[in-house]
Enzyme design. Structure first.
Site, PDB file in Angstrom:
ATOM      1  N   ARG A   1      11.711  -1.461  11.693  1.00  0.00           N
ATOM      2  CA  ARG A   1      10.379  -1.144  12.219  1.00  0.00           C
ATOM      3  C   ARG A   1      10.000  -2.151  13.297  1.00  0.00           C
ATOM      4  O   ARG A   1      10.006  -3.367  13.046  1.00  0.00           O
ATOM      5  CB  ARG A   1       9.373  -1.178  11.052  1.00  0.00           C
ATOM      6  CG  ARG A   1       8.349  -0.076  11.140  1.00  0.00           C
ATOM      7  CD  ARG A   1       7.416  -0.133   9.973  1.00  0.00           C
ATOM      8  NE  ARG A   1       6.124  -0.658  10.392  1.00  0.00           N
ATOM      9  CZ  ARG A   1       5.021  -0.547   9.688  1.00  0.00           C
ATOM     10  NH1 ARG A   1       5.052   0.043   8.524  1.00  0.00           N
ATOM     11  NH2 ARG A   1       3.898  -1.038  10.135  1.00  0.00           N
TER      12      ARG A   1
ATOM     13  N   LYS B   1       0.824  -1.219   0.000  1.00  0.00           N
ATOM     14  CA  LYS B   1       0.000   0.000   0.000  1.00  0.00           C
ATOM     15  C   LYS B   1       0.855   1.264   0.000  1.00  0.00           C
ATOM     16  O   LYS B   1       0.596   2.191  -0.753  1.00  0.00           O
ATOM     17  CB  LYS B   1      -0.930   0.046   1.233  1.00  0.00           C
ATOM     18  CG  LYS B   1      -1.910  -1.098   1.342  1.00  0.00           C
ATOM     19  CD  LYS B   1      -2.918  -0.885   2.472  1.00  0.00           C
ATOM     20  CE  LYS B   1      -2.332  -0.898   3.858  1.00  0.00           C
ATOM     21  NZ  LYS B   1      -1.830  -2.203   4.308  1.00  0.00           N
TER      22      LYS B   1
ATOM     23  N   ARG C   1      -0.729  -9.074  13.613  1.00  0.00           N
ATOM     24  CA  ARG C   1      -1.293  -8.074  12.680  1.00  0.00           C
ATOM     25  C   ARG C   1      -2.082  -8.760  11.562  1.00  0.00           C
ATOM     26  O   ARG C   1      -3.118  -8.250  11.120  1.00  0.00           O
ATOM     27  CB  ARG C   1      -0.184  -7.192  12.110  1.00  0.00           C
ATOM     28  CG  ARG C   1       0.327  -6.189  13.168  1.00  0.00           C
ATOM     29  CD  ARG C   1       1.723  -5.706  12.857  1.00  0.00           C
ATOM     30  NE  ARG C   1       1.801  -4.932  11.652  1.00  0.00           N
ATOM     31  CZ  ARG C   1       2.882  -4.877  10.863  1.00  0.00           C
ATOM     32  NH1 ARG C   1       3.970  -5.559  11.157  1.00  0.00           N
ATOM     33  NH2 ARG C   1       2.880  -4.135   9.784  1.00  0.00           N
TER      34      ARG C   1
ATOM     35  N   ARG D   1      -9.749   0.569   8.690  1.00  0.00           N
ATOM     36  CA  ARG D   1      -9.332  -0.788   9.046  1.00  0.00           C
ATOM     37  C   ARG D   1     -10.447  -1.541   9.759  1.00  0.00           C
ATOM     38  O   ARG D   1     -10.261  -2.707  10.109  1.00  0.00           O
ATOM     39  CB  ARG D   1      -8.127  -0.722   9.969  1.00  0.00           C
ATOM     40  CG  ARG D   1      -6.775  -0.849   9.247  1.00  0.00           C
ATOM     41  CD  ARG D   1      -5.700  -0.734  10.298  1.00  0.00           C
ATOM     42  NE  ARG D   1      -4.468  -1.378  10.006  1.00  0.00           N
ATOM     43  CZ  ARG D   1      -3.403  -0.779   9.450  1.00  0.00           C
ATOM     44  NH1 ARG D   1      -3.472   0.459   9.030  1.00  0.00           N
ATOM     45  NH2 ARG D   1      -2.277  -1.438   9.296  1.00  0.00           N
TER      46      ARG D   1
ATOM     47  N   ARG E   1      11.349  -6.430   5.384  1.00  0.00           N
ATOM     48  CA  ARG E   1      11.211  -4.993   5.657  1.00  0.00           C
ATOM     49  C   ARG E   1      11.708  -4.664   7.063  1.00  0.00           C
ATOM     50  O   ARG E   1      12.395  -3.673   7.277  1.00  0.00           O
ATOM     51  CB  ARG E   1       9.744  -4.557   5.497  1.00  0.00           C
ATOM     52  CG  ARG E   1       9.534  -3.056   5.650  1.00  0.00           C
ATOM     53  CD  ARG E   1       8.129  -2.636   5.319  1.00  0.00           C
ATOM     54  NE  ARG E   1       7.209  -2.922   6.405  1.00  0.00           N
ATOM     55  CZ  ARG E   1       5.897  -2.694   6.343  1.00  0.00           C
ATOM     56  NH1 ARG E   1       5.358  -2.202   5.249  1.00  0.00           N
ATOM     57  NH2 ARG E   1       5.116  -2.968   7.367  1.00  0.00           N
TER      58      ARG E   1
HETATM   59  P1  AMP Z   1       0.564   0.501   9.088  1.00  0.00           P
HETATM   60  O1  AMP Z   1       1.781   1.322   8.928  1.00  0.00           O
HETATM   61  O2  AMP Z   1      -0.599   0.991   8.272  1.00  0.00           O
HETATM   62  O3  AMP Z   1       0.813  -0.983   8.890  1.00  0.00           O
HETATM   63  O4  AMP Z   1       0.091   0.663  10.618  1.00  0.00           O
HETATM   64  C1  AMP Z   1       0.916   0.265  11.697  1.00  0.00           C
HETATM   65  C2  AMP Z   1       0.084   0.139  12.962  1.00  0.00           C
HETATM   66  O5  AMP Z   1      -0.526   1.406  13.280  1.00  0.00           O
HETATM   67  C3  AMP Z   1      -1.069  -0.843  12.907  1.00  0.00           C
HETATM   68  O6  AMP Z   1      -0.664  -2.181  13.166  1.00  0.00           O
HETATM   69  C4  AMP Z   1      -2.002  -0.291  13.986  1.00  0.00           C
HETATM   70  O7  AMP Z   1      -1.531  -0.617  15.285  1.00  0.00           O
HETATM   71  C5  AMP Z   1      -1.838   1.207  13.811  1.00  0.00           C
HETATM   72  N1  AMP Z   1      -2.821   1.760  12.846  1.00  0.00           N
HETATM   73  C6  AMP Z   1      -2.560   2.330  11.630  1.00  0.00           C
HETATM   74  N2  AMP Z   1      -3.682   2.705  11.013  1.00  0.00           N
HETATM   75  C7  AMP Z   1      -4.696   2.365  11.849  1.00  0.00           C
HETATM   76  C8  AMP Z   1      -6.116   2.467  11.765  1.00  0.00           C
HETATM   77  N3  AMP Z   1      -6.733   2.984  10.687  1.00  0.00           N
HETATM   78  N4  AMP Z   1      -6.839   2.015  12.817  1.00  0.00           N
HETATM   79  C9  AMP Z   1      -6.260   1.494  13.901  1.00  0.00           C
HETATM   80  N5  AMP Z   1      -4.931   1.334  14.044  1.00  0.00           N
HETATM   81  C10 AMP Z   1      -4.144   1.774  13.027  1.00  0.00           C
END
Ligand code: AMP
Length: 190
Positions: free
Chosen positions: A134, A14, A145, A89, A128
């Protein structure tokens, strides 16, 4: 305005594809994960709260996420559109996004679902994590996740199908091929 939801499991590409979409279509990018990581880096109260959830591979509560999203969205001036990356999400977030856009006389133009097989997601995320450090890209948190994705996030596929906004994208292949498929989907709705 061109409001695109880019959707997919963690590791589906994404973020990478969003950067290219932003460059080609001149729209703004909201990555909720990036917003939260910036808060953590800056040591804010929100960052401290978010870190607890992120490190556990859990989602940040909907009400908090929805407020953050609206404030970032409203910070864009004269925007040609927005790509929503990592949001929504949950069904509650999708409903809130719909309402927020409606209140501003807008809607979601398309939801692009980047589909990638599970084993490939795992390989990509571990790689990654090694490269970027990260914290949530370690095997144990990745498994959590992916579980959260299947239980709380994937129901959005049917939700967006019902809205008539769903577009499947094969997320396996070269970055260029995937991007070309994305552009075809976007150009079809413009
Ligand atoms: P990402 O970088 O999009 O994979 O997000 C990393 C982490 O941030 C996720 O595993 C969640 O803990 C949190 N997070 C990001 N976006 C959301 C969202 N829309 N709703 C809830 N938690 C989020």
């Amino acid at each position: 305005m061109l409001n695109i939801v880019i959707f997919g499991a963690p590791g589906s590409g994404k973020g990478t594809q969003s950067e290219r979409i932003v460059e080609k279509y001149g729209i703004n990018h909201i990555s909720t994960g990036d917003v939260l990581r910036a808060e953590i880096k800056n040591g804010t109260e929100l960052g401290t709260t978010a870190k607890g959830y992120i490190d556990q591979g859990q989602l940040i509560p909907d009400a908090l996420m929805i407020d953050i999203l609206a404030s970032v969205f409203d910070s864009f001036q004269d925007s040609k559109g927005v790509i929503f990356d990592g949001f929504p999400r949950t069904i509650a977030q999708a409903e809130a996004l719909k309402k927020m856009l409606e209140e501003r006389g807008q809607d979601v133009s398309v939801m692009l679902d980047l589909e990638v097989p599970e084993e490939e997601l795992m390989t990509r995320l571990i790689k990654r994590g090694e490269a970027s450090g990260r914290a949530d890209d370690n095997e144990e948190t990745i498994k959590k996740r992916l579980h959260v994705y299947h239980s709380q996030t994937s129901p959005l596929i049917d939700w967006y199908k019902q809205e008539g906004k769903y577009q499947h994208i094969n997320g396996l292949g070269s970055m260029d091929t995937i991007f070309a498929d994305i552009c075809t989907a976007i150009d079809a709705i413009k």
